[in-house]
Design an enzyme around this catalytic site. Structure first.
Site, PDB file in Angstrom:
ATOM      1  N   GLY A   6     -13.127   0.665   4.110  1.00  0.00           N
ATOM      2  CA  GLY A   6     -13.882   0.083   3.074  1.00  0.00           C
ATOM      3  C   GLY A   6     -14.194  -1.274   3.343  1.00  0.00           C
ATOM      4  N   ASP A  32      -2.878  -1.431  -4.502  1.00  0.00           N
ATOM      5  CA  ASP A  32      -2.641  -0.912  -3.068  1.00  0.00           C
ATOM      6  C   ASP A  32      -0.763  -0.454  -3.313  1.00  0.00           C
ATOM      7  OD1 ASP A  32      -4.895  -0.601  -2.061  1.00  0.00           O
ATOM      8  OD2 ASP A  32      -4.552  -2.545  -0.809  1.00  0.00           O
TER       9      ASP A  32
END
Length: 409
Positions: free
Chosen positions: A73, A293
């Site tokens: 990404g 994350d």
């Protein structure tokens, strides 16, 4: 399907782990080097699949017109902005999952700056047809609610724009520390970058005396898994060399977030020492808007301790490598954890039982590494363990260093 049975005979983890370079810093410096300082040497680069894909794209684009970012990404977003500033025409595609991940805010912003980008299939998603050119720059308003990487991608091309860039956004962007990290990487190279509230100003500037070498700090996201190990271990003494005392990586806050689980870190000059400590009070809510994350590290660890905690700020997890909120809920159910979830939260309700659970990873590296610490409580099985290569290829070998036993079948 490959499986890995993971166990630990003693529950005591001691050792020294040389972590990979920060994926976030690596990808930023790779773009900045390609744009402005091709002679600059980079040391300590991440060996992650994501960073390797970005390096391959940067090496291939001069002679190859059809490019593929796979499931990376960051590479997709950074490279879209990069190609928009280069003379030529390219098609940029990705994996099937990448074709489901939105890129419209970045494409709109680049188009407002003068870029020519066309969606080849579904509106708002890759693949893209990009016709690069010199962009004008100027004032830009952008939606930063989906990803801070849109902002970072634009910040890095800003010095090459004719008018520089003044960028404004409404509300609180997700993962704000990554915007500060981008600014810090650029300042280390000599660029003037101003981040003031909800705006960024970067003047046009290319003729600078760039440093000849830049060193990438180890990855704090990778370090988070070892703090989770320390939280669930009987005893822990782990040394992670190479970290700066005051890191700009947003995930460095993980030590504070793990403190309620009885873990502490000490900076000792050339790295950090992770060890057991007196547990701080358990919070009722933890907001991960700035550091999403960390969710797959923190949530399994808090669940394993049986705590009832609500994790908020998780809205971007729905559009990651998988729907991470759904994946976390489903895998935690295997341990008897009945969590409540919403668009942007996951609420642990307490209760946790171990047997020989098999953890599905959904093609997501952080699912594999985030649940690995549970093997300190009872042997577990990790499905498709090779997914860790996306960010931390040596993870399973490093588990062996700390006494874990691995059996692949």
């Amino acid at each position: 399907m490959t499986k890995l049975r993971l166990s630990h005979p003693s529950g005591i983890v001691r050792g020294r782990i040389q972590l990979p370079g920060s994926k976030s810093e690596s990808n930023r410096f790779l773009i900045l080097k390609a744009l402005y300082a091709p002679e600059m040497q980079l040391s300590g680069l991440s060996d992650s699949k994501d960073s390797e894909i970005l390096q391959q794209l940067l090496a291939s684009y001069p002679n190859q017109k059809e490019l593929n970012a796979g499931d990376a990404g960051t590479a997709m977003r950074f490279f879209t902005a990069f190609l928009a500033t280069q003379k030529g025409e390219w098609i940029l595609d990705g994996s099937e999952r990448m074709r489901e991940r939105p890129i419209a805010p970045l494409v709109k912003a680049l188009s407002d700056l003068g870029a020519e980008i066309e969606y080849l299939e579904k509106q708002g998603f890759p693949p893209l047809k990009i016709k690069g050119r010199k962009l004008k720059g100027g004032l830009l308003h952008i939606d930063a609610s989906l990803s801070s990487q849109y902002l970072s991608a634009l910040m890095m091309i800003a010095p090459s724009l004719e008018q520089g860039l003044e960028m404004r956004w409404a509300g609180q962007p997700v993962s704000m520390p990554y915007i500060y990290l981008t600014a810090n990487c650029m300042r280390r190279m000599g660029f003037k970058v101003f981040v003031l509230g909800n705006e960024v100003r970067i003047p046009a500037q290319t003729e600078l005396d760039f440093p000849k070498q830049m060193t990438v700090e180890p990855d704090w996201s990778a370090a988070s898994y070892w703090l989770a190990m320390a939280a669930l271990a009987q005893e822990a003494e782990i040394y992670l060399p190479g970290f700066r005392q005051f890191s700009m990586q947003g995930d460095s806050i993980v030590a504070q977030l793990m403190a309620p689980l009885g873990v502490d870190q000490t900076f000792i000059g050339s790295g950090i020492r992770i060890h057991k400590a007196e547990a701080l009070p358990i919070p009722t809510q933890i907001n991960l808007l700035d550091t999403p994350d960390l969710s797959q590290t923190l949530i399994p660890a808090y669940a394993a301790k049986g705590h009832s905690v609500q994790f908020t700020g998780l809205q971007t997890l729905r559009i990651k490598e998988t729907d991470r909120i759904a994946a976390l809920q489903k895998e935690l159910q295997k341990f008897g954890q009945q969590s409540e979830v919403g668009k942007d939260f996951l609420h642990l309700k307490g209760g946790f039982q171990t047997s020989l659970q098999s953890i599905a990873t959904y093609g997501d590296h952080r699912m594999a590494m985030g649940f690995a610490a549970l093997a300190l409580l009872h042997p577990i099985e990790i499905e498709n363990p090779e997914v860790v290569g996306k960010s931390y290829p040596a993870f399973w070998e490093h588990c062996k260093v700390l006494g874990f036993e691995l059996e692949e079948f």
